[in-house]
Design a protein around this motif. Sequence first.
Motif, PDB file in Angstrom:
ATOM      1  N   GLU A 530      82.673  60.183  51.559  1.00 47.69           N
ATOM      2  CA  GLU A 530      83.603  58.668  51.757  1.00 47.69           C
ATOM      3  C   GLU A 530      82.227  57.969  52.080  1.00 47.69           C
ATOM      4  OE1 GLU A 530      86.553  60.241  54.833  1.00 47.69           O
ATOM      5  OE2 GLU A 530      87.413  61.706  53.910  1.00 47.69           O
ATOM      6  N   GLN A 531      81.862  58.533  53.126  1.00 48.97           N
ATOM      7  CA  GLN A 531      81.008  56.666  54.121  1.00 48.97           C
ATOM      8  C   GLN A 531      79.836  56.460  52.211  1.00 48.97           C
ATOM      9  OE1 GLN A 531      78.667  57.539  56.797  1.00 48.97           O
ATOM     10  NE2 GLN A 531      77.456  55.649  56.634  1.00 48.97           N
ATOM     11  N   SER A 532      80.055  57.560  51.714  1.00 46.78           N
ATOM     12  CA  SER A 532      79.029  57.098  50.721  1.00 46.78           C
ATOM     13  C   SER A 532      79.380  55.993  48.987  1.00 46.78           C
ATOM     14  CB  SER A 532      77.998  58.167  50.156  1.00 46.78           C
ATOM     15  OG  SER A 532      77.301  58.539  48.683  1.00 46.78           O
ATOM     16  N   ILE A 533      80.621  56.796  49.209  1.00 46.47           N
ATOM     17  CA  ILE A 533      81.375  56.209  47.796  1.00 46.47           C
ATOM     18  C   ILE A 533      81.833  54.843  48.413  1.00 46.47           C
ATOM     19  CG2 ILE A 533      83.899  56.276  46.551  1.00 46.47           C
ATOM     20  CD1 ILE A 533      83.572  59.384  47.048  1.00 46.47           C
ATOM     21  N   GLN A 534      81.802  54.704  49.302  1.00 52.94           N
ATOM     22  CA  GLN A 534      82.524  53.054  50.075  1.00 52.94           C
ATOM     23  C   GLN A 534      81.207  52.218  49.984  1.00 52.94           C
ATOM     24  OE1 GLN A 534      83.574  53.212  53.972  1.00 52.94           O
ATOM     25  NE2 GLN A 534      84.188  50.388  54.201  1.00 52.94           N
ATOM     26  N   GLU A 535      79.574  53.209  49.975  1.00 50.57           N
ATOM     27  CA  GLU A 535      78.277  52.221  50.256  1.00 50.57           C
ATOM     28  C   GLU A 535      78.239  51.634  49.084  1.00 50.57           C
ATOM     29  OE1 GLU A 535      75.651  54.527  52.668  1.00 50.57           O
ATOM     30  OE2 GLU A 535      76.705  53.455  54.474  1.00 50.57           O
ATOM     31  N   LEU A 542      70.158  51.612  43.506  1.00 54.10           N
ATOM     32  CA  LEU A 542      70.425  53.072  43.552  1.00 54.10           C
ATOM     33  C   LEU A 542      69.905  53.834  44.827  1.00 54.10           C
ATOM     34  CD1 LEU A 542      68.458  53.358  40.308  1.00 54.10           C
ATOM     35  CD2 LEU A 542      70.969  53.847  40.526  1.00 54.10           C
ATOM     36  N   PRO A 543      70.391  54.915  44.414  1.00 60.15           N
ATOM     37  CA  PRO A 543      70.192  55.551  45.764  1.00 60.15           C
ATOM     38  C   PRO A 543      69.567  56.481  45.739  1.00 60.15           C
ATOM     39  CG  PRO A 543      71.605  56.976  44.160  1.00 60.15           C
ATOM     40  CD  PRO A 543      71.905  55.548  43.803  1.00 60.15           C
ATOM     41  N   ASP A 544      68.079  56.640  45.142  1.00 58.19           N
ATOM     42  CA  ASP A 544      67.302  57.054  45.378  1.00 58.19           C
ATOM     43  C   ASP A 544      66.235  56.310  45.049  1.00 58.19           C
ATOM     44  OD1 ASP A 544      67.546  56.543  42.918  1.00 58.19           O
ATOM     45  OD2 ASP A 544      66.763  58.115  41.687  1.00 58.19           O
ATOM     46  N   VAL A 545      66.381  55.199  45.704  1.00 59.77           N
ATOM     47  CA  VAL A 545      65.326  53.995  45.634  1.00 59.77           C
ATOM     48  C   VAL A 545      65.170  54.017  47.239  1.00 59.77           C
ATOM     49  CG1 VAL A 545      64.642  51.974  44.590  1.00 59.77           C
ATOM     50  CG2 VAL A 545      65.291  53.415  43.097  1.00 59.77           C
ATOM     51  N   ASP A 563      68.271  71.559  52.276  1.00 66.78           N
ATOM     52  CA  ASP A 563      68.974  69.160  52.883  1.00 66.78           C
ATOM     53  C   ASP A 563      70.172  70.129  52.191  1.00 66.78           C
ATOM     54  OD1 ASP A 563      66.577  68.868  54.242  1.00 66.78           O
ATOM     55  OD2 ASP A 563      66.293  67.780  52.167  1.00 66.78           O
ATOM     56  N   ALA A 564      71.517  69.309  52.473  1.00 66.28           N
ATOM     57  CA  ALA A 564      72.986  69.321  52.187  1.00 66.28           C
ATOM     58  C   ALA A 564      72.544  67.993  51.443  1.00 66.28           C
ATOM     59  CB  ALA A 564      73.915  68.732  53.313  1.00 66.28           C
ATOM     60  N   VAL A 565      73.507  67.946  50.230  1.00 67.20           N
ATOM     61  CA  VAL A 565      73.959  66.787  49.096  1.00 67.20           C
ATOM     62  C   VAL A 565      74.867  66.428  48.311  1.00 67.20           C
ATOM     63  CG1 VAL A 565      70.634  66.833  48.484  1.00 67.20           C
ATOM     64  CG2 VAL A 565      72.296  68.393  47.338  1.00 67.20           C
ATOM     65  N   PHE A 566      75.141  65.357  48.332  1.00 65.20           N
ATOM     66  CA  PHE A 566      76.022  65.230  47.302  1.00 65.20           C
ATOM     67  C   PHE A 566      75.729  65.150  45.898  1.00 65.20           C
ATOM     68  CE2 PHE A 566      78.847  62.228  45.484  1.00 65.20           C
ATOM     69  CZ  PHE A 566      80.282  62.310  45.578  1.00 65.20           C
ATOM     70  N   VAL A 567      77.036  65.898  45.022  1.00 65.54           N
ATOM     71  CA  VAL A 567      76.617  65.938  44.046  1.00 65.54           C
ATOM     72  C   VAL A 567      77.347  65.250  43.323  1.00 65.54           C
ATOM     73  CG1 VAL A 567      75.984  67.509  41.413  1.00 65.54           C
ATOM     74  CG2 VAL A 567      75.681  68.340  44.179  1.00 65.54           C
ATOM     75  N   ASN A 598      69.915  67.516  38.202  1.00 68.16           N
ATOM     76  CA  ASN A 598      68.777  66.454  37.792  1.00 68.16           C
ATOM     77  C   ASN A 598      68.454  65.794  39.364  1.00 68.16           C
ATOM     78  OD1 ASN A 598      67.636  63.880  36.994  1.00 68.16           O
ATOM     79  ND2 ASN A 598      67.380  64.607  35.531  1.00 68.16           N
ATOM     80  N   HIS A 599      67.768  65.750  39.545  1.00 67.89           N
ATOM     81  CA  HIS A 599      67.719  64.378  41.331  1.00 67.89           C
ATOM     82  C   HIS A 599      68.091  63.687  40.908  1.00 67.89           C
ATOM     83  CE1 HIS A 599      64.227  62.751  39.092  1.00 67.89           C
ATOM     84  NE2 HIS A 599      64.093  61.997  40.115  1.00 67.89           N
ATOM     85  N   LYS A 600      68.050  62.992  39.663  1.00 66.40           N
ATOM     86  CA  LYS A 600      69.241  61.662  40.422  1.00 66.40           C
ATOM     87  C   LYS A 600      70.357  61.432  40.280  1.00 66.40           C
ATOM     88  CE  LYS A 600      65.427  59.587  36.951  1.00 66.40           C
ATOM     89  NZ  LYS A 600      65.764  58.780  35.028  1.00 66.40           N
ATOM     90  N   ARG A 601      70.968  62.776  40.136  1.00 71.20           N
ATOM     91  CA  ARG A 601      72.860  62.892  40.415  1.00 71.20           C
ATOM     92  C   ARG A 601      73.237  63.576  41.723  1.00 71.20           C
ATOM     93  NH1 ARG A 601      74.829  65.470  34.210  1.00 71.20           N
ATOM     94  NH2 ARG A 601      73.917  64.016  33.241  1.00 71.20           N
ATOM     95  N   LEU A 602      71.700  63.227  42.523  1.00 71.15           N
ATOM     96  CA  LEU A 602      71.812  64.144  44.412  1.00 71.15           C
ATOM     97  C   LEU A 602      71.270  62.828  45.067  1.00 71.15           C
ATOM     98  CD1 LEU A 602      69.779  67.322  43.408  1.00 71.15           C
ATOM     99  CD2 LEU A 602      72.372  67.092  43.756  1.00 71.15           C
ATOM    100  N   LYS A 603      72.310  62.964  45.849  1.00 69.97           N
ATOM    101  CA  LYS A 603      72.272  62.062  47.124  1.00 69.97           C
ATOM    102  C   LYS A 603      71.699  62.245  48.442  1.00 69.97           C
ATOM    103  CE  LYS A 603      75.511  58.434  44.825  1.00 69.97           C
ATOM    104  NZ  LYS A 603      76.664  57.495  45.120  1.00 69.97           N
ATOM    105  N   PRO A 604      71.008  62.716  49.252  1.00 74.02           N
ATOM    106  CA  PRO A 604      71.160  63.064  50.633  1.00 74.02           C
ATOM    107  C   PRO A 604      71.882  63.156  51.065  1.00 74.02           C
ATOM    108  CG  PRO A 604      69.850  60.725  50.271  1.00 74.02           C
ATOM    109  CD  PRO A 604      70.264  61.079  49.153  1.00 74.02           C
ATOM    110  N   TYR A 605      72.540  63.870  51.748  1.00 72.44           N
ATOM    111  CA  TYR A 605      73.647  63.804  52.902  1.00 72.44           C
ATOM    112  C   TYR A 605      72.905  64.253  54.672  1.00 72.44           C
ATOM    113  CZ  TYR A 605      77.637  62.744  49.609  1.00 72.44           C
ATOM    114  OH  TYR A 605      78.574  62.777  48.942  1.00 72.44           O
ATOM    115  N   ILE A 606      72.717  65.567  55.048  1.00 72.00           N
ATOM    116  CA  ILE A 606      72.293  65.547  56.124  1.00 72.00           C
ATOM    117  C   ILE A 606      70.953  66.587  56.112  1.00 72.00           C
ATOM    118  CG2 ILE A 606      73.010  67.165  57.816  1.00 72.00           C
ATOM    119  CD1 ILE A 606      76.023  66.739  57.213  1.00 72.00           C
ATOM    120  N   SER A 607      70.328  66.792  56.585  1.00 72.51           N
ATOM    121  CA  SER A 607      69.075  67.255  56.417  1.00 72.51           C
ATOM    122  C   SER A 607      69.042  68.177  57.267  1.00 72.51           C
ATOM    123  CB  SER A 607      67.732  66.696  57.378  1.00 72.51           C
ATOM    124  OG  SER A 607      67.606  66.190  58.125  1.00 72.51           O
ATOM    125  N   LYS A 608      68.125  69.216  56.458  1.00 77.00           N
ATOM    126  CA  LYS A 608      68.358  70.934  57.687  1.00 77.00           C
ATOM    127  C   LYS A 608      67.659  70.970  57.989  1.00 77.00           C
ATOM    128  CE  LYS A 608      63.142  71.516  56.001  1.00 77.00           C
ATOM    129  NZ  LYS A 608      61.996  72.419  55.316  1.00 77.00           N
TER     130      LYS A 608
END
Length: 651
Positions: A530-535, A542-545, A563-567, A598-608
Amino acid sequence: MNIQSLDTLEYNRIKEDLGSYAVSYVGREHIRNLQPMSQLTTIHRAIEETAEAKELLERGSSVPLPSLEGIEWMMSLLGTGYLFNEQDFTAVGTFLNSCTQLRKYMASKEQTAPRIGAYASSLLELTHVKEEITRCIRFGAIDDGASKGLEKVRKRLAVAKERLHKKIEGVMSRHQSILQENIYSMRNGRYVIPVKREYHKQVKGSVLDQSTSGQTVFVEPMEVAAVQGELDVLLADEAREEAVILGRLTDLVEQEGASLRLNIEVTGTYDFIFAKAKYARSLSAKAVALNERGIVRMIGGRHPMLPGMVPISLDFGKDYKSLIVTGPNTGGKTVVLKTLGILTLMVQSGMLVPVEEGSEFTIFSDVISVIGDGQSLTQSLSTFSAQMKSIEEMLRCAGKGVLLLIDELAAGTDPGEGIALSTAILEELSRRGANIIVTTHFNELKAFAAATPGFENARMEFDKNTLQPLYRLTIGEAGESYALQIAEKLGIDLSVIERSRQIVKEQRTEQGLRDAQWQVRYSEGRKVKEQSIQESSQTEVLPDVVDEGTDPEKRRISFEIGDAVFVSSLGRTGIVFEKRNALGMVGVMIQKHKMFINHKRLKPYISKEELYPDDSDFDIIFESKENRKKKKLMHRKHVEGLSIVYDGNNS
């Protein structure tokens, strides 16, 4: 309301029981047409009316409700030219008398029952009709004083009958020796005497009949026949006078047809209300508070057709809008669904329900239930297929203000897929704003309820010592199935039970960490999502920059295993099980399904580091038991033909 669900929840059986308390055909018709309503003010008024009627009955009042016997027949013939008879007018007179009594009765109860008392003011006494019927019809027959013409004819008839009786008595006196018995009778409306067969020619007259044995013949003496003719003429005059009177009364009733219909409708409404009140008394039912805020607080609810059941209490709609109910088989989970469902329908039908004081119900626009296996041989539907067919309708109809009741969601199929399907279905139904009460044996859905906003766990209590269900619902806790304990009590071999416990222990060891972390990932993932979508809606970065001033290869985020990621392409969260390869693909597990994205479609959420202890064995989380055994064997030695194959989707 959903027609199939009304049947599933046995709403029509409730109406049948209710109908047994009605005394008139109009009251029973109201009950046949009864359906749950959705307007708060209408429902509230109906409940208050029923409560007033119940209070009158509890005070020992005897309500003068007319049965309307014979009235339905009359009303159906009004305007057809039918000439009503004495019995018809007697029914009308009785009905109008009852209307007068009911009007006076309700007027005397105006302070106690102001709402239902108001209906009585619409009752029309029709005094002129009632008085005319009373004057003309007495004891089911037309009275002599109904008209002067009738009175005159009947006086002449009385004289003629007296003369006839004297004539026939004289004949019998003269022929007494040849009579079979000293009594006269009638054949086809004619007076006859019983003469012995061998002497019948001694009596001048006509033979009209004979006995079965043939020993007696019935003769109309000639001198009696002359008076009989005069009597027949007078009887015809009487019939004409009576027809005139019945015609006049028929016209009078025809003229007041609309008023009679109004009275019938008002008295039928009273019959309907008091039938609900009588039924409520039989159930010890009460009026409940109503709201449109989606809040349900059922305290000590009992199913109307299960008089000996343990009362159930539940609430939802304030801090959470949906419940996932768990517990053992035969523990009463299905009864919870049926009780809530039928009481909701009854409340929205303006009925009192068997609950305790303080109960409150909200108004639902629809109630849809999937209870029972729904198998169909003619449609070739299995339990699972039948349920999915019903779920499909739920998905179409789900929305705010809709109550969904689901028994054993996704049962009868592969557990892994059933859990995934259940989760997705519940997410979608909840997203659409529906209230959901679902029973399940899936442990994963307990974690889902604990981690998902809007959901709460509930369990049916079970006595661990006696292995007997207690039929009490506890909200905020998840229940167990107690399958092994029940199986042992029912006589399953102890060696089988012990082996089952060993297997369960192994499974729990392997999946314990996974289940706990699933709950954390699910809960935190939703928040981050929810936070990521809002941001993302507020920035175009871009999230991976990380730093545009560095080398492009260094700007790429390095996703670590665990790691937890958002697809973003799927709108789902997952856990990295394999680092990015040379093609830029990262291995991600989403609810036990592994795929490469593809890594470009992933956003970091929570680290391991935030999710797992430092010494966590990720193989327990990501690998199947079979693959872990293969890995251990490969580490020890080379085994010809041994391999581990992963199926994934490129995205």
